[in-house]
Design an enzyme around this catalytic site. Structure first.
Site, short mmCIF file in Angstrom:
data_model
loop_
_atom_site.label_atom_id
_atom_site.label_comp_id
_atom_site.label_asym_id
_atom_site.label_seq_id
_atom_site.Cartn_x
_atom_site.Cartn_y
_atom_site.Cartn_z
CD GLU A 55 -3.06 -0.64 2.16
OE1 GLU A 55 -2.81 0.04 3.19
OE2 GLU A 55 -4.04 -1.40 2.06
CG ASP A 199 -11.40 5.06 -21.74
OD1 ASP A 199 -10.57 4.26 -22.02
OD2 ASP A 199 -12.55 4.63 -21.09
CB THR A 225 -7.61 -1.82 -20.76
OG1 THR A 225 -7.74 -1.80 -22.10
CG2 THR A 225 -9.05 -1.50 -20.27
CE LYS A 228 -10.86 -3.36 -23.06
NZ LYS A 228 -12.02 -2.32 -23.07
#
Ligand SMILES: *Cc1c(COP(=O)(O)O)cnc(C)c1O
Length: 418
Positions: A55, A199, A225, A228
């Site tokens: 974290e 995006d 992403t 893809k």
């Protein structure tokens, strides 16, 4: 690798994975959002880094023992910055939707306004759609595409932006077969003082290959992403551009805080390592030629389908996907998806812009070339694929579709998955 452990320890899961491997080897994956990752990416993804809690960010962790984890994450960040030519990247988002969520969390307060492309015209759920967090917690409005040309109508976008005064504007989609005019979007966003976010989930791999226009000089924030066209592990990413830092000098810090502790706990460092491997692969010359082959293949497929009487939205494609309106073939998208699956070609049903049919049985299918191009297929194979698609749809018969499967199996076996 330690391959036999799963076979010995969990026969059920091992068996299912092997069945899926066989399905993939024997069929053609033509869903535009899918790809086949390299063995190196998969090895990083299944590494011991999965065990570690980290974290925080490199040098500022809430757990000890992170000296090597920090090296992984810093290397991953540096590779993104070099690959996309941006000054800042957060590589922790678990996937594309969490990356977009971080942008909302960083830029807007709940109830503030966002403008995105309509899901029904090719946009994404997270760009303000009413059943997604983005439409539930934020006040969303949409731009679409022209009813005749099915292209984005930039004048309409400007009008809606003037009327709605959004604080955030999204550009990007999941079923838009054409390029975006980033420059016009920048003008529109600047006129209303909005953050402009690209995006590029679908086209990131094409952008780094130089076969799709690059948003970096025009937008403030970029999300993507990694699984893809970029051909990496399932994952997400947020970048900030020089434009973004000029507009809001704190935006990078806001993005970091939004990802952690705003939305996520411990980052998936095995996934971050796999993303780093993907960025290295994507910066090599081979990847450039991969991107241009993806587009060449898709253009060829779209030409071959057009020749056979198929009606393509916008009349063709500039990228890795085409959207087919099946109404002139008297078939809905669901039926076409099912029949094509029997023949060994995996596609997905998809709404066309202004679709009169319900979402469960939309009027179209979406087809893409990223995965078959990874297998090494070229235009010659796209002709064969178009022939099979044409036969399956014109026969409109399960048994005849199943008979086509032999042809597809042969074709697939000639192009092994890396
Ligand atoms: C796929 C996609 C996403 C979401 O990615 P997930 O990893 O499925 O959460 C976001 N935006 C666009 C435009 C996409 O196509």
């Amino acid at each position: 690798m330690q391959k036999n452990n799963l076979k010995k320890g969990d026969k059920e899961i091992f068996g299912i994975i092997e069945a899926e491997r066989k399905r993939r080897e024997e069929t053609l994956e033509m869903i535009p959002s899918e790809n086949h990752t390299s063995p190196a990416v998969l090895e990083a993804m299944s590494s011991i880094l999965s065990d570690k809690y980290a974290e925080g960010y490199p040098g500022k962790r809430y757990y000890g023992g992170n000296e090597h984890i920090d090296e992984v994450e810093i290397l991953c960040q540096e590779r993104v910055k070099n690959l996309f030519n941006v000054p800042f990247a957060n590589v922790q988002p678990y996937s594309g939707s969490p990356a977009n969520m971080a942008v909302y969390f960083a830029c807007l307060k709940p109830g503030e306004r966002v403008l995105g492309m309509d899901l029904k015209c090719g946009g994404h759920l997270t760009h303000g759609w009413k059943v997604s967090f983005s439409g539930i917690y934020y006040e969303s409005s949409f731009y679409g595409v022209n009813e005749k040309t099915h292209l984005i109508d930039y004048e309409e976008v400007a009008e809606i932006a003037q009327k709605e005064k959004p604080k955030l504007i999204w550009v990007g989609g999941s079923a838009y077969p054409r390029d975006f005019d980033w420059k016009i979007f920048k003008k529109i966003a600047d006129e209303v003082g909005a953050y402009l976010a690209a995006d590029i989930a679908h086209v990131a791999g094409l952008i780094v290959s130089g076969v799709h226009s690059d948003p970096v000089p025009y937008v403030d924030i970029i999300t993507t992403t990694t699984h893809k066209t970029l051909r990496g592990p399932r994952g997400g990413l947020v970048m900030v551009t020089e434009e973004g830092l000029n507009k809001d000098s704190k935006i990078a810090t806001k993005i970091d805080k939004a990802v952690f502790p705003g939305l996520q706990g411990g980052p998936h460092e095995h996934q971050i390592a796999a993303k780093a491997v993907c960025f290295k692969e994507a910066s090599e010359p081979d990847f450039k030629s991969y991107g241009s082959k993806v587009v060449d293949n898709c253009k060829r497929l779209s030409d071959e389908l057009t020749k056979r009487g198929f009606d393509l939205i916008t009349g063709g494609t500039d990228n890795h996907l085409c959207l087919i309106d099946l109404r002139n073939k008297n078939m809905n998208g669901k039926r076409a998806e099912d029949l094509l699956e029997l023949s060994g070609i995996t596609v997905n049903k998809n709404a066309i812009p202004y679709d009169p049919a319900p979402p469960a049985k939309p009027s179209g299918i979406r087809i893409g070339t990223p995965a078959v191009t990874t297998r090494g297929m070229r235009e010659e194979e796209m002709i064969k694929v178009a022939e099979v698609i044409d036969k399956v749809i014109s026969f409109d018969d399960e048994d005849k579709a199943k008979k086509m499967r032999d042809d597809i199996n042969h074709l697939a076996k000639d192009f092994p998955i890396p």
